[in-house]
Design an enzyme around this catalytic site. Structure first.
Site, mmCIF file in Angstrom:
data_model
loop_
_atom_site.group_PDB
_atom_site.id
_atom_site.type_symbol
_atom_site.label_atom_id
_atom_site.label_comp_id
_atom_site.label_asym_id
_atom_site.label_seq_id
_atom_site.Cartn_x
_atom_site.Cartn_y
_atom_site.Cartn_z
ATOM 1 N N ARG A 188 -32.865 75.189 26.985
ATOM 2 C CA ARG A 188 -33.449 73.857 27.062
ATOM 3 C C ARG A 188 -34.139 73.734 28.414
ATOM 4 N NH1 ARG A 188 -33.218 73.656 22.395
ATOM 5 N NH2 ARG A 188 -32.103 72.210 21.030
ATOM 6 N N GLU A 222 -41.071 67.843 27.102
ATOM 7 C CA GLU A 222 -41.836 68.388 25.975
ATOM 8 C C GLU A 222 -42.426 67.218 25.201
ATOM 9 O OE1 GLU A 222 -39.399 70.959 23.575
ATOM 10 O OE2 GLU A 222 -38.887 72.209 25.279
ATOM 11 N N HIS A 282 -41.885 75.613 22.374
ATOM 12 C CA HIS A 282 -40.587 75.408 21.710
ATOM 13 C C HIS A 282 -40.634 75.860 20.248
ATOM 14 C CE1 HIS A 282 -36.647 72.913 21.757
ATOM 15 N NE2 HIS A 282 -36.544 73.969 20.960
HETATM 16 N N1 LIG Z 1 -35.806 77.805 21.893
HETATM 17 C C1 LIG Z 1 -35.373 77.359 20.731
HETATM 18 O O1 LIG Z 1 -36.131 77.021 19.836
HETATM 19 C C2 LIG Z 1 -33.886 77.307 20.508
HETATM 20 C C3 LIG Z 1 -33.402 77.581 19.222
HETATM 21 C C4 LIG Z 1 -32.019 77.540 19.027
HETATM 22 C C5 LIG Z 1 -31.164 77.237 20.097
HETATM 23 N N2 LIG Z 1 -31.680 76.970 21.326
HETATM 24 C C6 LIG Z 1 -30.779 76.663 22.453
HETATM 25 O O2 LIG Z 1 -29.844 77.731 22.606
HETATM 26 C C7 LIG Z 1 -28.557 77.170 22.820
HETATM 27 C C8 LIG Z 1 -27.494 78.194 22.455
HETATM 28 O O3 LIG Z 1 -27.428 78.342 21.047
HETATM 29 P P1 LIG Z 1 -26.250 79.220 20.373
HETATM 30 O O4 LIG Z 1 -26.368 78.996 18.910
HETATM 31 O O5 LIG Z 1 -26.245 80.599 20.911
HETATM 32 O O6 LIG Z 1 -24.959 78.423 20.934
HETATM 33 P P2 LIG Z 1 -23.463 78.939 21.002
HETATM 34 O O7 LIG Z 1 -23.173 79.961 19.974
HETATM 35 O O8 LIG Z 1 -22.623 77.699 21.053
HETATM 36 O O9 LIG Z 1 -23.393 79.672 22.437
HETATM 37 C C9 LIG Z 1 -23.581 78.998 23.639
HETATM 38 C C10 LIG Z 1 -23.228 79.948 24.764
HETATM 39 O O10 LIG Z 1 -23.508 79.276 26.000
HETATM 40 C C11 LIG Z 1 -22.389 79.473 26.852
HETATM 41 N N3 LIG Z 1 -22.289 78.421 27.862
HETATM 42 C C12 LIG Z 1 -21.959 77.121 27.746
HETATM 43 N N4 LIG Z 1 -21.946 76.524 28.945
HETATM 44 C C13 LIG Z 1 -22.262 77.492 29.842
HETATM 45 C C14 LIG Z 1 -22.390 77.507 31.251
HETATM 46 N N5 LIG Z 1 -22.152 76.417 31.983
HETATM 47 N N6 LIG Z 1 -22.742 78.679 31.850
HETATM 48 C C15 LIG Z 1 -22.937 79.812 31.131
HETATM 49 N N7 LIG Z 1 -22.822 79.856 29.778
HETATM 50 C C16 LIG Z 1 -22.475 78.705 29.158
HETATM 51 C C17 LIG Z 1 -21.196 79.452 25.913
HETATM 52 O O11 LIG Z 1 -20.056 79.989 26.582
HETATM 53 P P3 LIG Z 1 -18.650 80.235 25.798
HETATM 54 O O12 LIG Z 1 -18.928 81.411 24.889
HETATM 55 O O13 LIG Z 1 -17.686 80.575 26.895
HETATM 56 O O14 LIG Z 1 -18.358 78.963 25.088
HETATM 57 C C18 LIG Z 1 -21.745 80.330 24.785
HETATM 58 O O15 LIG Z 1 -21.601 81.683 25.119
HETATM 59 C C19 LIG Z 1 -28.570 75.896 21.992
HETATM 60 O O16 LIG Z 1 -27.578 74.976 22.427
HETATM 61 C C20 LIG Z 1 -29.977 75.391 22.195
HETATM 62 O O17 LIG Z 1 -30.044 74.546 23.319
HETATM 63 C C21 LIG Z 1 -33.021 77.002 21.550
#
Ligand SMILES: NC(=O)c1ccc[n+]([C@@H]2O[C@H](COP(=O)([O-])OP(=O)(O)OC[C@H]3O[C@@H](n4cnc5c(N)ncnc54)[C@H](OP(=O)(O)O)[C@@H]3O)[C@@H](O)[C@H]2O)c1
Length: 304
Positions: A220, A248, A267
């Site tokens: 984000r 955005e 995005h």
């Molecule tokens: N660009 C795009 O179009 C797009 C598309 C999809 C998603 N996204 C973004 O990508 C994010 C992640 O998606 P996901 O499905 O992979 O989520 P996820 O499976 O919930 O994984 C999130 C990861 O972030 C880690 N995390 C949380 N807080 C943190 C911190 N303070 N420092 C370091 N790591 C931290 C978590 O740690 P733990 O494993 O220890 O809980 C986990 O490993 C979404 O929330 C969204 O904002 C962007």
């Protein structure tokens, strides 16, 4: 008992075998709010309409579940009433977003934007560029998408270091970042936007990176401090590729547009042909679970 009402942003036929015992309406509440709003029990908001999809929530007096098609729920979470289950789209975007992250890494390193600009001018401009091979890549966020990025990175002969919120076998805690950053050639951000991650990439984070490092943000926009990034880009010390920006859309007069060494995609991490089959599968599975009274996947119960 009357069938419970589900609002979907797409035709239920796309779910293959939507469960019986539920009633379906295809609704985009940002266009029109039908009179049935008070009967909705399960709401799947349209994809990427931002927080406008939350405006209808106060009228959904019988609501039980909100199932997003996005992985990030930072926009919606504050508007979901207590007692309503919020489920995110974890898994829907792994493939598409991981593919875009690799695209941004490779394009930035190999200089694709400069070749495209030269092509527009009908100019042949050969040159040497850094390869991805042999780079030390730091994945900040090792969840569903982080792991999908890693699977795609490894065949490129790189060394991957994983960082998450909590440390575990093979994964560092984000509190260890100050020690990890000086040996990162490429940093990929793929964390949710939370109070902890907002502004995580500040001047100190960037200053700790070695000269020539590449920052890639598919998380984000607000995870990165824009001014700190611009300062590093202006000196030419770092490069960056961002799919997400705060704000955005990026305003026409925003300094990001002309920042040296910055590649911007609008995005589109999830916006590919890979998204919809995975979205339909997740929603179908959730509705089967809901109809059968089973536990749902991806319930957002923590603080992100
Ligand atoms: N660009 C795009 O179009 C797009 C598309 C999809 C998603 N996204 C973004 O990508 C994010 C992640 O998606 P996901 O499905 O992979 O989520 P996820 O499976 O919930 O994984 C999130 C990861 O972030 C880690 N995390 C949380 N807080 C943190 C911190 N303070 N420092 C370091 N790591 C931290 C978590 O740690 P733990 O494993 O220890 O809980 C986990 O490993 C979404 O929330 C969204 O904002 C962007």
């Amino acid at each position: 008992m009357t069938d419970r009402l589900v609002w979907l942003p797409f035709e239920p036929d796309l779910l293959d075998d939507p469960p019986a015992g539920l009633r379906y309406e295809v609704v985009d509440p940002t266009e029109h709010v039908p009179d049935s709003v008070g009967q909705v029990r399960f709401y799947v908001p349209p994809y990427q309409v931002g927080s406008a999809v939350a405006d209808v929530l106060p009228q959904m007096t019988g609501l039980e579940v909100v199932q997003t098609l996005t992985a990030g729920v930072d926009n919606l979470r504050p508007h979901v009433p207590d007692g309503v289950t919020l489920c995110n789209g974890r898994g829907i975007h792994d493939t598409s977003t991981a593919e875009l992250a690799l695209t941004l890494v490779l394009s930035s390193l190999r200089g694709i934007p400069s070749w495209v600009r030269a092509q527009d001018r009908h100019q042949w401009r050969p040159g040497w560029r850094p390869a991805l091979a042999d780079k030390r890549v730091l994945l900040v966020g090792y969840g569903a998408i982080g792991a999908a990025i890693e699977r795609r990175l490894l065949p490129f002969e790189v060394e991957v270091t994983r960082v998450a919120r909590t440390a575990r076998d093979g994964v560092h805690a984000f509190t260890e970042l100050p020690e990890l950053l000086p040996s990162a050639d490429v940093v990929v951000l793929v964390v949710p936007l939370t109070e902890e991650t907002r502004g995580l990439v500040d001047a100190a984070f960037l200053a700790a990176l070695p000269d020539g490092a590449l920052l890639v943000n598919v998380a984000r926009g607000a995870v990165v401090d824009n001014d700190a990034l611009l300062a590093e880009l202006d000196t030419g010390r770092l490069r960056a590729a961002v799919d997400v920006v705060d704000p955005e859309p990026v305003p026409e007069d925003h300094p990001f547009w002309d920042a040296p060494g910055l590649l911007i995609s609008p995005h589109v991490g999830g916006a590919s042909s890979a998204m919809w089959p995975r979205a339909h599968r997740l929603v179908r599975d959730q509705l089967h679970r809901y109809a059968a009274g089973e536990d749902l996947w991806n319930v957002m119960s923590g603080d992100y």
